[in-house]
Write a protein that holds these residues in place. Structure first.
Motif, PDB file in Angstrom:
ATOM      1  N   GLY B 124      -0.398   6.918  -7.209  1.00  0.00           N
ATOM      2  CA  GLY B 124      -1.929   7.016  -6.853  1.00  0.00           C
ATOM      3  C   GLY B 124      -1.986   7.943  -5.545  1.00  0.00           C
ATOM      4  O   GLY B 124      -1.044   8.620  -4.930  1.00  0.00           O
ATOM      5  N   TYR B 125      -3.493   8.050  -5.101  1.00  0.00           N
ATOM      6  CA  TYR B 125      -3.509   8.839  -3.871  1.00  0.00           C
ATOM      7  C   TYR B 125      -3.721   7.719  -2.455  1.00  0.00           C
ATOM      8  O   TYR B 125      -3.094   8.260  -1.430  1.00  0.00           O
ATOM      9  CB  TYR B 125      -5.038   9.355  -4.003  1.00  0.00           C
ATOM     10  CG  TYR B 125      -4.969  10.355  -5.413  1.00  0.00           C
ATOM     11  CD1 TYR B 125      -4.256  11.306  -5.577  1.00  0.00           C
ATOM     12  CD2 TYR B 125      -6.119   9.795  -6.361  1.00  0.00           C
ATOM     13  CE1 TYR B 125      -4.369  12.083  -6.571  1.00  0.00           C
ATOM     14  CE2 TYR B 125      -5.987  10.556  -7.403  1.00  0.00           C
ATOM     15  CZ  TYR B 125      -5.242  11.794  -7.651  1.00  0.00           C
ATOM     16  OH  TYR B 125      -5.437  12.486  -8.632  1.00  0.00           O
ATOM     17  N   TRP B 126      -4.308   6.602  -2.754  1.00  0.00           N
ATOM     18  CA  TRP B 126      -4.589   5.980  -1.676  1.00  0.00           C
ATOM     19  C   TRP B 126      -3.300   5.334  -0.979  1.00  0.00           C
ATOM     20  O   TRP B 126      -3.178   5.427   0.252  1.00  0.00           O
ATOM     21  CB  TRP B 126      -5.664   4.729  -2.084  1.00  0.00           C
ATOM     22  CG  TRP B 126      -6.433   4.328  -0.662  1.00  0.00           C
ATOM     23  CD1 TRP B 126      -6.068   3.427   0.247  1.00  0.00           C
ATOM     24  CD2 TRP B 126      -7.642   4.746  -0.359  1.00  0.00           C
ATOM     25  NE1 TRP B 126      -6.787   3.334   1.250  1.00  0.00           N
ATOM     26  CE2 TRP B 126      -8.132   3.999   0.894  1.00  0.00           C
ATOM     27  CE3 TRP B 126      -8.750   5.348  -1.113  1.00  0.00           C
ATOM     28  CZ2 TRP B 126      -9.316   4.338   1.419  1.00  0.00           C
ATOM     29  CZ3 TRP B 126      -9.968   5.608  -0.686  1.00  0.00           C
ATOM     30  CH2 TRP B 126     -10.224   5.103   0.660  1.00  0.00           C
ATOM     31  N   ASN B 127      -2.631   5.035  -1.777  1.00  0.00           N
ATOM     32  CA  ASN B 127      -1.367   4.403  -1.282  1.00  0.00           C
ATOM     33  C   ASN B 127      -0.324   5.478  -0.596  1.00  0.00           C
ATOM     34  O   ASN B 127       0.422   5.152   0.295  1.00  0.00           O
ATOM     35  CB  ASN B 127      -0.587   3.732  -2.563  1.00  0.00           C
ATOM     36  CG  ASN B 127       0.678   2.548  -1.951  1.00  0.00           C
ATOM     37  OD1 ASN B 127       0.376   1.939  -1.164  1.00  0.00           O
ATOM     38  ND2 ASN B 127       1.678   3.105  -2.447  1.00  0.00           N
ATOM     39  N   MET B 128      -0.663   6.784  -0.863  1.00  0.00           N
ATOM     40  CA  MET B 128       0.174   7.735  -0.371  1.00  0.00           C
ATOM     41  C   MET B 128      -0.284   8.170   0.944  1.00  0.00           C
ATOM     42  O   MET B 128       0.556   8.904   1.632  1.00  0.00           O
ATOM     43  CB  MET B 128       0.443   9.050  -1.341  1.00  0.00           C
ATOM     44  CG  MET B 128       1.038   8.680  -2.412  1.00  0.00           C
ATOM     45  SD  MET B 128       2.881   8.014  -2.448  1.00  0.00           S
ATOM     46  CE  MET B 128       3.701   9.439  -1.863  1.00  0.00           C
ATOM     47  N   GLY B 208      -0.779   9.338 -13.065  1.00  0.00           N
ATOM     48  CA  GLY B 208      -0.886   7.584 -13.717  1.00  0.00           C
ATOM     49  C   GLY B 208       0.506   7.132 -13.236  1.00  0.00           C
ATOM     50  O   GLY B 208       1.526   7.745 -12.955  1.00  0.00           O
ATOM     51  N   SER B 209       0.673   5.855 -13.333  1.00  0.00           N
ATOM     52  CA  SER B 209       1.885   5.083 -13.003  1.00  0.00           C
ATOM     53  C   SER B 209       2.052   4.091 -13.997  1.00  0.00           C
ATOM     54  O   SER B 209       1.212   3.359 -14.433  1.00  0.00           O
ATOM     55  CB  SER B 209       1.904   4.822 -11.728  1.00  0.00           C
ATOM     56  OG  SER B 209       1.745   5.757 -10.817  1.00  0.00           O
ATOM     57  N   ILE B 210       3.283   3.587 -14.292  1.00  0.00           N
ATOM     58  CA  ILE B 210       3.568   2.528 -15.274  1.00  0.00           C
ATOM     59  C   ILE B 210       4.594   1.934 -14.211  1.00  0.00           C
ATOM     60  O   ILE B 210       5.623   2.742 -13.583  1.00  0.00           O
ATOM     61  CB  ILE B 210       3.946   2.659 -16.496  1.00  0.00           C
ATOM     62  CG1 ILE B 210       5.160   3.452 -16.600  1.00  0.00           C
ATOM     63  CG2 ILE B 210       2.850   2.713 -17.532  1.00  0.00           C
ATOM     64  CD1 ILE B 210       5.562   3.427 -17.921  1.00  0.00           C
ATOM     65  N   GLY B 211       4.756   0.560 -14.071  1.00  0.00           N
ATOM     66  CA  GLY B 211       5.998   0.085 -13.412  1.00  0.00           C
ATOM     67  C   GLY B 211       6.124  -1.619 -13.637  1.00  0.00           C
ATOM     68  O   GLY B 211       5.150  -2.300 -14.377  1.00  0.00           O
TER      69      GLY B 211
END
Lengths: 133, 329
Positions: B124-128, B208-211
């Motif tokens: 995402g954006y915020w975490n980066m 997007g992300s999956i994990g």
């Protein structure tokens, strides 16, 4: 910002390109897209195809740098400054700067893969023009 | 101890400010191999129970290129460096520095790079951009700090996806404990995921992300995250959402869902108004909240951030006002 970019486009259309993005003639690269230049100068990419690229910028607030940032990078001073502050946190530094167009030209002539912008009138046989603005 | 450390910190900061190769917000360039910098933030909070001041996030970092293929970044941070509660008069502080990031980057091509060590999880954006000075509000959305590990101690293979226009990937994995378990929101032993991000234009981005991760308490969580951002330098609109399913050690499983939408309008280059709506719902802990935030941001220089915000919570006793000053140097 859009007005400045429009101004440079109009000037280029009426009077011909003022500045040329150049690379050493020894490098096989012939053309580069504006998106590739932007990504390289924002340090998002480091190569075009198999050719490693070293971008050069002019130091300070010279008119050619302002024209380059507006017409090619597509970002004004404030937005670029914010971008590089964020990149500092990510451990990424802006491109190398040179004090003059003459030193950009000399650097490009001597270092394989270096690219920079100089007035079109300074282009000679040792350089290859890959983009104009 | 606090005063001594603050004095040392101030002297280091003033020395930087007078150096030739220094620019605020860009760090001090020793040479091509070593750039140094850091940041700090101060925060004042007023809620129904307390008023408090915190000197938070005191951090120093160094980074550089060893050669054209290899670069590194190291960062140490002290969180909650000094805290004073004005309501009951207590003062506490933790001056212990933790390893926030410590990694190397091996550049093979624009399509294939390897990052190894401890790093910010590429989601995402915020975490980066997790530090106060780079954000536009003092507070973080709950989504970014409660639902997945903020850091990864492992490997992130990343680059542009070949034959696509501006689409990047991060394939990341961790199969060990965190490098500094005192300093991570969710201590875990396994963490794997894939993130993609697409630059749709200069102004539009999506991804997007999956994990999946397994916590130290044997909670297995799988998640899916999506994001979208518009930024034309006057308006910025961003939204991120995450849904996760967790299986707990006692055999139970449950869902969590969270997201936010934030709009920011710059009415001058230095000043902006921010509005944000957040939703958070963790079925397992029964923690559900709707949060509305109205904020103001002033940056006399981009690396210096003064912010104020007021939060309205659907949990009524959590409304609060937050003010902060943060600097990236």
């Amino acid at each position: 910002m859009k007005a400045i970019a429009l101004f440079f486009i109009l000037v280029s259309a009426v009077f011909g390109a003022q500045y040329s993005m150049v690379i050493s003639k020894k490098v096989p690269l012939t053309l580069i897209s504006v998106e590739q230049i932007r990504d390289i100068y924002l340090q998002k990419r480091r190569s075009v195809g198999d050719q490693k690229i070293i971008p050069l910028n002019l130091v300070g607030q010279e008119p050619s740098r302002i024209a380059f940032e507006s017409a090619v990078i597509g970002m004004g001073r404030d937005r670029l400054n914010a971008y590089w502050v964020k990149q500092h946190f990510q451990g990424i530094t802006p491109p190398i700067t040179q004090p003059s167009h003459e030193s950009i030209k000399a650097f490009v002539q001597n270092v394989e893969g270096a690219i920079g912008y100089i007035p079109s009138s300074m282009v000679d046989n040792s350089l290859k023009v890959i983009y104009e603005f | 101890m606090t005063i001594r450390l603050l004095s040392l910190f101030s002297i280091a900061l003033l020395s930087f400010a007078h150096a030739d190769n220094y620019e605020l917000g860009h760090g001090y360039k020793v040479n091509d191999t070593i750039n140094v910098g850091g940041y700090f933030s101060t925060e004042f909070e007023s809620n129904r129970q307390n008023e408090s001041f915190t000197l938070d996030d005191v951090a120093v970092m160094a980074y550089g290129e060893i050669n054209p293929m290899f670069s590194y970044l190291a960062e140490a941070e002290a969180v909650g460096f000094y805290h004073k509660n004005f309501t009951d008069g207590t003062e506490v502080g933790d001056q212990k520095f933790h390893i926030e990031r410590l990694y190397g980057d091996m550049w093979m091509s624009d399509d294939f790079n390897i990052r190894f060590g401890k790093m910010i999880t590429p989601i995402g954006y915020w975490n980066m951009e997790p530090i106060n000075v780079l954000r536009d509000t003092t507070s973080n959305p709950l989504y970014s700090k409660l639902l997945f590990p903020k850091f990864l101690t492992g490997i992130d293979i990343n680059g542009y996806i070949p034959k696509t226009e501006g689409m990047r990937y991060h394939l990341f994995g961790q199969n060990n404990r965190d490098l500094d378990e005192e300093y991570i929101n969710i201590p875990n032993t396994h963490f794997f995921g894939l993130s993609v991000e697409k630059e749709l234009s200069m102004d539009w981005h999506s991804g997007g992300s999956i994990g999946e991760f397994i916590t130290k308490t044997s909670q297995r969580t799988r998640f899916f995250e999506a994001n979208l951002k518009y930024d034309d330098n006057q308006w910025q609109i961003m939204t991120e959402a995450l849904i996760s399913k967790s299986e707990y050690a006692d055999g139970q499983d449950d869902y969590a869902l969270s997201g936010y939408a934030q709009a920011m309008y710059h009415f001058t280059p230095e000043q902006a108004l921010i509005g944000r709506y957040e939703y958070f719902n963790d079925h397992h802990t029964d923690y559900k909240d709707n949060i509305a935030i109205l904020g103001y941001s002033y940056r006399p220089l981009y690396p210096v951030s003064l912010k104020g915000e007021y939060q309205w919570h659907s949990l009524h006793d959590e409304n609060r006002a937050l003010f902060s000053l943060s600097v990236l140097f």
